[in-house]
Enzyme design. Sequence first.
Site, PDB file in Angstrom:
ATOM      1  N   CYS A  82       0.812  -1.226   0.000  1.00 25.09           N
ATOM      2  CA  CYS A  82       0.000   0.000   0.000  1.00 25.09           C
ATOM      3  C   CYS A  82       0.848   1.280   0.000  1.00 25.09           C
ATOM      4  O   CYS A  82       0.545   2.236  -0.726  1.00 25.09           O
ATOM      5  CB  CYS A  82      -0.936   0.004   1.214  1.00 25.09           C
ATOM      6  SG  CYS A  82      -0.169  -0.592   2.718  1.00 25.09           S
TER       7      CYS A  82
ATOM      8  N   HIS B  64      -3.113   6.053   4.886  1.00 25.33           N
ATOM      9  CA  HIS B  64      -1.667   6.191   5.100  1.00 25.33           C
ATOM     10  C   HIS B  64      -1.229   7.571   4.578  1.00 25.33           C
ATOM     11  O   HIS B  64      -1.637   7.987   3.483  1.00 25.33           O
ATOM     12  CB  HIS B  64      -0.895   5.132   4.308  1.00 25.33           C
ATOM     13  CG  HIS B  64      -0.971   3.742   4.871  1.00 25.33           C
ATOM     14  ND1 HIS B  64      -1.715   3.385   5.971  1.00 25.33           N
ATOM     15  CD2 HIS B  64      -0.355   2.599   4.456  1.00 25.33           C
ATOM     16  CE1 HIS B  64      -1.559   2.090   6.220  1.00 25.33           C
ATOM     17  NE2 HIS B  64      -0.744   1.586   5.314  1.00 25.33           N
TER      18      HIS B  64
HETATM   19  P1  NAP Z   1      -6.880  -9.743   8.182  1.00 20.31           P
HETATM   20  O1  NAP Z   1      -7.887  -8.695   8.437  1.00 20.31           O
HETATM   21  O2  NAP Z   1      -6.167 -10.360   9.316  1.00 20.31           O
HETATM   22  O3  NAP Z   1      -7.566 -10.915   7.287  1.00 20.31           O
HETATM   23  C1  NAP Z   1      -6.881 -12.068   6.935  1.00 20.31           C
HETATM   24  C2  NAP Z   1      -7.741 -12.877   5.979  1.00 20.31           C
HETATM   25  O4  NAP Z   1      -6.995 -14.012   5.520  1.00 20.31           O
HETATM   26  C3  NAP Z   1      -9.003 -13.421   6.629  1.00 20.31           C
HETATM   27  O5  NAP Z   1     -10.046 -13.458   5.688  1.00 20.31           O
HETATM   28  C4  NAP Z   1      -8.580 -14.831   7.000  1.00 20.31           C
HETATM   29  O6  NAP Z   1      -9.647 -15.725   7.132  1.00 20.31           O
HETATM   30  C5  NAP Z   1      -7.764 -15.182   5.770  1.00 20.31           C
HETATM   31  N1  NAP Z   1      -6.904 -16.327   5.996  1.00 20.31           N
HETATM   32  C6  NAP Z   1      -5.921 -16.459   6.908  1.00 20.31           C
HETATM   33  N2  NAP Z   1      -5.369 -17.679   6.816  1.00 20.31           N
HETATM   34  C7  NAP Z   1      -5.995 -18.321   5.813  1.00 20.31           C
HETATM   35  C8  NAP Z   1      -5.902 -19.611   5.241  1.00 20.31           C
HETATM   36  N3  NAP Z   1      -5.002 -20.501   5.674  1.00 20.31           N
HETATM   37  N4  NAP Z   1      -6.733 -19.950   4.229  1.00 20.31           N
HETATM   38  C9  NAP Z   1      -7.644 -19.057   3.787  1.00 20.31           C
HETATM   39  N5  NAP Z   1      -7.809 -17.822   4.289  1.00 20.31           N
HETATM   40  C10 NAP Z   1      -6.989 -17.454   5.295  1.00 20.31           C
HETATM   41  O7  NAP Z   1      -5.727  -9.199   7.238  1.00 20.31           O
HETATM   42  P2  NAP Z   1      -5.832  -8.131   6.034  1.00 20.31           P
HETATM   43  O8  NAP Z   1      -5.454  -6.815   6.531  1.00 20.31           O
HETATM   44  O9  NAP Z   1      -7.103  -8.299   5.311  1.00 20.31           O
HETATM   45  O10 NAP Z   1      -4.620  -8.608   5.151  1.00 20.31           O
HETATM   46  C11 NAP Z   1      -4.608  -9.857   4.518  1.00 20.31           C
HETATM   47  C12 NAP Z   1      -3.364  -9.955   3.657  1.00 20.31           C
HETATM   48  O11 NAP Z   1      -3.475  -9.005   2.590  1.00 20.31           O
HETATM   49  C13 NAP Z   1      -2.068  -9.584   4.379  1.00 20.31           C
HETATM   50  O12 NAP Z   1      -1.520 -10.705   5.039  1.00 20.31           O
HETATM   51  C14 NAP Z   1      -1.205  -9.091   3.265  1.00 20.31           C
HETATM   52  O13 NAP Z   1      -0.549 -10.165   2.644  1.00 20.31           O
HETATM   53  C15 NAP Z   1      -2.201  -8.472   2.323  1.00 20.31           C
HETATM   54  N6  NAP Z   1      -2.248  -7.001   2.507  1.00 20.31           N
HETATM   55  C16 NAP Z   1      -1.738  -6.261   1.545  1.00 20.31           C
HETATM   56  C17 NAP Z   1      -1.755  -4.900   1.667  1.00 20.31           C
HETATM   57  C18 NAP Z   1      -1.098  -4.090   0.622  1.00 20.31           C
HETATM   58  O14 NAP Z   1      -0.306  -3.291   1.002  1.00 20.31           O
HETATM   59  N7  NAP Z   1      -1.416  -4.244  -0.645  1.00 20.31           N
HETATM   60  C19 NAP Z   1      -2.293  -4.268   2.752  1.00 20.31           C
HETATM   61  C20 NAP Z   1      -2.833  -5.050   3.744  1.00 20.31           C
HETATM   62  C21 NAP Z   1      -2.792  -6.425   3.594  1.00 20.31           C
HETATM   63  P3  NAP Z   1     -10.304 -16.110   8.570  1.00 20.31           P
HETATM   64  O15 NAP Z   1     -11.395 -15.094   8.807  1.00 20.31           O
HETATM   65  O16 NAP Z   1     -10.862 -17.464   8.314  1.00 20.31           O
HETATM   66  O17 NAP Z   1      -9.233 -16.070   9.576  1.00 20.31           O
HETATM   67  O1  3JN Z   2       1.202  -2.481   7.447  1.00 20.72           O
HETATM   68  C1  3JN Z   2       0.628  -1.935   6.495  1.00 20.72           C
HETATM   69  O2  3JN Z   2       0.165  -0.782   6.570  1.00 20.72           O
HETATM   70  C2  3JN Z   2       0.497  -2.659   5.216  1.00 20.72           C
HETATM   71  C3  3JN Z   2       0.644  -4.123   5.435  1.00 20.72           C
HETATM   72  C4  3JN Z   2       0.854  -4.967   4.474  1.00 20.72           C
HETATM   73  C5  3JN Z   2       1.079  -6.368   4.747  1.00 20.72           C
HETATM   74  C6  3JN Z   2       0.645  -6.938   5.942  1.00 20.72           C
HETATM   75  C7  3JN Z   2       0.916  -8.266   6.223  1.00 20.72           C
HETATM   76  C8  3JN Z   2       1.631  -9.029   5.335  1.00 20.72           C
HETATM   77  C9  3JN Z   2       1.759  -7.148   3.819  1.00 20.72           C
HETATM   78  C10 3JN Z   2       2.127  -6.549   2.503  1.00 20.72           C
HETATM   79  O3  3JN Z   2       1.228  -6.382   1.705  1.00 20.72           O
HETATM   80  O4  3JN Z   2       3.278  -6.251   2.241  1.00 20.72           O
HETATM   81  C11 3JN Z   2       2.057  -8.464   4.139  1.00 20.72           C
HETATM   82  C12 3JN Z   2       2.842  -9.315   3.216  1.00 20.72           C
HETATM   83  O5  3JN Z   2       4.079  -9.298   3.300  1.00 20.72           O
HETATM   84  O6  3JN Z   2       2.237 -10.025   2.441  1.00 20.72           O
END
Ligand code: NAP
Ligand code: 3JN
Length: 341
Positions: A130, A243
């Site tokens: 992000c 952010h």
């Molecule tokens: P979150 O609110 O903790 O949600 C995690 C999601 O992943 C929930 O739906 C969870 O399901 C699911 N999950 C976890 N383990 C799983 C598995 N083994 N199989 C299937 N589903 C599973 O986290 P979030 O903020 O949405 O972030 C999720 C991911 O998106 C992060 O880990 C990161 O890789 C990515 N992300 C990217 C950005 C970016 O900068 N582009 C920003 C934030 C996050 P349950 O409800 O069943 O636990």
């Molecule tokens: O912390 C933030 O503001 C963005 C978080 C992104 C994030 C959170 C958990 C795992 C990432 C990401 O997208 O880089 C990951 C990841 O490494 O997949």
Amino acid sequence: MAKYPVVAVVGATGAVGREMLKTLEQRDFPAKEVRAFASARSKGTRLPFKDTELVVEELKEDSFKGIDLALFSAGGSTSKKFAPLAAQQGCVVVDNSSAWRMEKDIPLVVPEVNPEDLHWHKGIIANPNCSTIQMVVVLKPLHDVAKIKRVVVSTYQAVSGTGQKAIQELENQVRQIFNMQEVEKKVYPHQIAFNCLPHIDVFLENDYTKEEMKMVLETQKIMHAPEIKVTATTVRVPVFYGHSESVNVEFFNKITAKEARAILSQAPGVKVLDNPRENIYPLAIYAAGEDDTFVGRIREDDTVEHGLNMWIVADNLRKGAALNAVQIAELLLIKELIRVP
Ligand code: NAP
Ligand code: 3JN
């Protein structure tokens, strides 16, 4: 009759996944069907979508049968295991984790910056971090005109970037402090309420955090400019959504603040909010829920030959994650880079 893809949202119950569903709905993404997946913990959970509810399915190895497009946001280990399985079955994956971002044969795409990279995808496309996305949306149009030499960025990142549990933690801590109770820390190593933590993701050998190095390496890859020097300090602040970034840019060629404002006011996905005399500049509370990336406080940095300072703000769950992924999906459809049944 038009043919539309069957779409899966993987990690649908999370902060990003919920925003994905909202974004697909708001943009009326042309899908034959949308299915929601998460872990076994959330099987059967109902999520609102359009005028109905999606029943969350447990993600399994055979889940991708009949699915044409999958938007993943369930963490890196889920992506590592399931994205290749999906791709093998002809499903195109747009992955929000860092698992694939730096792989040479996987495009890392911000539609306003490098949409052409979608053409060489082999089934998986990575969505950048992000903090990187909102910065490159602003840097690219300036780089095209004046060529960037060096970037120094400090971020002020909302807790929603850490997920649902972190949003809850900030809420709880604020309540606990006002009720003079002991502050509980489950997600962050220190109190986040009324505090700033110079620590996002893990610390690496070089003493930078992984989040900081993501900003460096992802910026160079997306902009096809490994020569741009980038250094970052990423900080978690007690903000729920949005952010903010203080960005100092040094260019090879002359560019004034006025010219930068004019360029950015024409740039796709960017809104200039820059009238400090009227107290107008980008704020997280106004960026929250918006699609644009906001930029202001644009001013010349006279300590270098061609320098600018600016303040960039965007909704980390929208442009920083869900919206960017859905924009990629829209381009895949338009460019016919995806199977439709
Ligand atoms: P979150 O609110 O903790 O949600 C995690 C999601 O992943 C929930 O739906 C969870 O399901 C699911 N999950 C976890 N383990 C799983 C598995 N083994 N199989 C299937 N589903 C599973 O986290 P979030 O903020 O949405 O972030 C999720 C991911 O998106 C992060 O880990 C990161 O890789 C990515 N992300 C990217 C950005 C970016 O900068 N582009 C920003 C934030 C996050 P349950 O409800 O069943 O636990
Ligand atoms: O912390 C933030 O503001 C963005 C978080 C992104 C994030 C959170 C958990 C795992 C990432 C990401 O997208 O880089 C990951 C990841 O490494 O997949």
